[in-house]
Design a protein around this motif. Structure first.
Motif, short mmCIF file in Angstrom:
data_model
loop_
_atom_site.label_atom_id
_atom_site.label_comp_id
_atom_site.label_asym_id
_atom_site.label_seq_id
_atom_site.Cartn_x
_atom_site.Cartn_y
_atom_site.Cartn_z
N GLU A 185 0.85 -1.18 0.00
CA GLU A 185 0.00 0.00 0.00
C GLU A 185 0.89 1.24 0.00
OE1 GLU A 185 -4.04 -1.49 2.30
OE2 GLU A 185 -2.55 -0.32 3.41
N ILE A 186 0.56 2.18 -0.87
CA ILE A 186 1.23 3.48 -0.84
C ILE A 186 0.43 4.37 0.10
CG2 ILE A 186 2.07 5.44 -2.19
CD1 ILE A 186 3.44 2.75 -2.75
N THR A 187 1.10 4.92 1.10
CA THR A 187 0.39 5.57 2.20
C THR A 187 0.85 7.00 2.44
OG1 THR A 187 1.98 4.86 3.89
CG2 THR A 187 0.21 3.31 3.32
N ALA A 188 -0.01 7.75 3.12
CA ALA A 188 0.33 9.08 3.62
C ALA A 188 0.75 8.95 5.07
CB ALA A 188 -0.87 10.02 3.50
N GLN A 189 1.87 9.56 5.43
CA GLN A 189 2.37 9.43 6.79
C GLN A 189 2.87 10.76 7.33
OE1 GLN A 189 5.05 6.17 7.53
NE2 GLN A 189 4.00 4.79 6.11
N ASN A 190 2.85 10.83 8.65
CA ASN A 190 3.44 11.97 9.36
C ASN A 190 3.73 11.52 10.78
OD1 ASN A 190 4.15 14.34 10.64
ND2 ASN A 190 2.03 15.00 10.88
N HIS A 191 4.90 10.94 10.99
CA HIS A 191 5.24 10.55 12.36
C HIS A 191 6.74 10.56 12.55
CE1 HIS A 191 6.37 6.18 11.53
NE2 HIS A 191 5.78 6.52 10.40
N GLY A 192 7.14 10.92 13.77
CA GLY A 192 8.55 10.93 14.13
C GLY A 192 8.89 9.90 15.17
N PHE A 193 7.87 9.16 15.66
CA PHE A 193 8.06 8.10 16.65
C PHE A 193 7.47 6.81 16.11
CE2 PHE A 193 8.27 12.03 18.96
CZ PHE A 193 9.23 11.82 19.94
N ALA A 194 7.91 5.67 16.66
CA ALA A 194 7.43 4.38 16.18
C ALA A 194 7.36 3.38 17.33
CB ALA A 194 8.35 3.85 15.07
N VAL A 195 6.61 2.30 17.10
CA VAL A 195 6.44 1.23 18.09
C VAL A 195 7.58 0.23 17.95
CG1 VAL A 195 4.95 -0.66 18.85
CG2 VAL A 195 3.93 1.50 18.08
N ASP A 196 8.10 -0.18 19.08
CA ASP A 196 9.19 -1.17 19.11
C ASP A 196 8.58 -2.54 19.37
OD1 ASP A 196 11.55 -2.51 19.26
OD2 ASP A 196 12.18 -1.67 21.19
N ALA A 197 8.25 -3.25 18.28
CA ALA A 197 7.66 -4.59 18.37
C ALA A 197 8.21 -5.44 17.24
CB ALA A 197 6.13 -4.50 18.29
N PRO A 198 8.28 -6.76 17.42
CA PRO A 198 8.80 -7.63 16.36
C PRO A 198 7.85 -7.67 15.17
CG PRO A 198 7.94 -8.93 18.19
CD PRO A 198 7.95 -7.52 18.64
N ILE A 199 8.39 -7.50 13.95
CA ILE A 199 7.51 -7.43 12.77
C ILE A 199 7.08 -8.80 12.27
CG2 ILE A 199 8.47 -5.21 12.07
CD1 ILE A 199 10.00 -6.65 9.86
N GLU A 200 7.66 -9.87 12.79
CA GLU A 200 7.26 -11.22 12.37
C GLU A 200 6.74 -12.01 13.57
OE1 GLU A 200 6.92 -12.07 9.41
OE2 GLU A 200 8.08 -10.52 8.37
N GLY A 201 5.75 -12.84 13.32
CA GLY A 201 5.25 -13.74 14.34
C GLY A 201 4.18 -13.13 15.23
N VAL A 202 3.55 -14.00 16.01
CA VAL A 202 2.55 -13.60 17.00
C VAL A 202 3.20 -13.65 18.37
CG1 VAL A 202 0.34 -14.20 18.08
CG2 VAL A 202 0.64 -14.47 15.60
N VAL A 203 3.02 -12.59 19.17
CA VAL A 203 3.62 -12.52 20.50
C VAL A 203 2.54 -12.23 21.53
CG1 VAL A 203 5.84 -11.73 19.61
CG2 VAL A 203 4.13 -10.04 20.30
#
Length: 405
Positions: free
Chosen positions: A303-321
């Motif tokens: 998906e091509i998206t519109a964004q505006n953020h300077g912070f992000a979530v620290d979570a593993p991008i693969e798997g279910v936790v």
């Protein structure tokens, strides 16, 4: 500086001063004076009115990487909030005239009316490359009398400015009084929208998808939301550091345990991440623009998206936790194809999900509009009541995959 045709008065001198001492001399654009903020760049080739009136840009000096800005002017219909929120505006070549049938005023005139100090005629490509290397930083625009200050005085003023880390700006941009929008078409239910810097387009899309929208101030409590007897909760986009909004994290965590369906956008994604027990961190220069590629793991597509953020979530991008705060199983549903930053979260035992980008982007793209349909169906279908009740009663954190709150 931009060359001035014969017979036209040159604008006052202006200078952009960065925290590390870099200076870029140009022309005053918009209001004249002094402004301070975090300098960031936006890669959208259009949509500047949406950017300027997006409350998420409060506290920031926004630089457009597209060289020619202002062609289509501004109008009253495309305002995303009650005012322009950016602390400053930087462009290379401002349009000399407006050319659009919807325009009511020039961009320059609105910048003056909203007291937005800007600068034009500088090498925005050079500034962008510098920020990409050194990171977003404090900056200041000085024009008029302030442009005559010494370089030392200007730099000292910049270095007294606030850091974005640790800054809570939601009360600055939020509504002070509740208001509501009627549902359009089939009514799905009542939605409480916590205004952390919400955009007008978001509210319209929610109403068009059958929600009776009740917008409430950022200072609202759990009891305020319970009193609404809302069927769902929405956290909007907004400015500032999510780590400085712990009261909103605790509010969300409480309502998630009660099984309330939740949808969050941008800042709302970061706050869901923290409510689930993950940490957040500041990006080097953030994602801002309307051309950001994201991988949707659920649908298996870009998906091509519109964004505006300077912070992000620290979570593993693969798997279910397991949520570190005991809210069941969680998975990352979207991530950035530029740098693998988390762009979406989904709870598997609760009716809650969020995305880091803006599906409501007025200037486009519209690849992610389906998320409003997805939330409508989630609210309509509900969640397994026994799972929600078990989570409500069991508040013991499980496997830690991130920062415990």
């Amino acid at each position: 500086m931009t060359s001035i045709p014969h017979g036209i008065t040159a604008p006052p001198l202006a200078v952009l001063v960065l925290e590390d001492g870099r200076r870029f001399v140009g022309d005053a654009y918009g209001a004249v004076g002094r402004t301070l903020g975090e300098v960031v760049f936006s890669t959208g080739m259009t949509g500047y009115q949406e950017t300027l009136t997006d409350p998420s840009y409060a506290g920031q000096i926004v630089m457009m990487t597209a060289p020619h800005i202002g062609n289509t002017g501004v109008n009253d219909e495309d305002m995303e909030s009650r005012q322009m929120w950016a602390n400053g505006f930087v462009v290379r070549d401002p349009a000399r005239r407006v050319s659009n049938f919807r325009a009511k005023r020039s961009l320059d005139a609105d910048l003056v009316a909203h007291n937005i100090v800007g600068i034009s005629g500088i090498d925005t490509r050079a500034v962008t490359r510098h920020i990409r290397s050194a990171g977003a930083m404090r900056a200041g625009i000085f024009s008029g009398a302030d442009a005559k200050l010494s370089e030392e005085e200007q730099l000292a003023a910049v270095r007294t400015g606030q850091e974005m880390s640790g800054l809570n700006l939601s009360t600055l941009v939020s509504t002070t009084e509740p208001y509501s929008l009627e549902a359009v078409g089939e009514r799905i239910g009542k939605m409480a929208v916590l205004d952390l810097g919400v955009k007008r387009s978001t509210l319209l899309y929610l109403a068009e998808h059958g929600f009776e929208v009740h917008v409430i101030p950022a200072s609202s409590t759990v009891d305020d939301i319970r009193a609404l007897r809302a069927d769902a909760l929405f956290y909007s986009n907004g400015p500032g550091d999510p780590a400085a909004s712990e009261e909103h994290v605790e509010l969300l965590r409480t309502l998630l345990r009660e099984g309330m369906p939740y949808f969050g956008i941008c800042f709302g994604n970061q706050l869901l991440g923290r409510a689930l027990g993950f940490g957040t961190y500041k990006l080097p220069f953030g994602h801002r623009g309307i051309n950001q590629p994201v991988w949707d793991k659920v649908q298996g597509r870009v998906e091509i998206t519109a964004q505006n953020h300077g912070f992000a979530v620290d979570a593993p991008i693969e798997g279910v936790v397991d949520s570190p705060s005991g809210l069941g199983r969680v998975e990352v549903t979207h991530y950035s194809l530029n740098d693998n930053v988390v762009e979406g979260l989904r709870c598997l035992d609760l009716p809650a999900f969020s995305v880091q980008y803006h599906p409501e982007a007025a200037a486009g793209p519209h690849d992610a509009l389906h998320l409003f349909d997805r939330f409508r169906e989630l609210v309509r279908g509900g969640v397994d009541a026994s799972s929600a009740q078990n989570l409500k009663n069991d508040k013991t954190p499980s496997v830690t995959n991130g920062e415990n709150q």
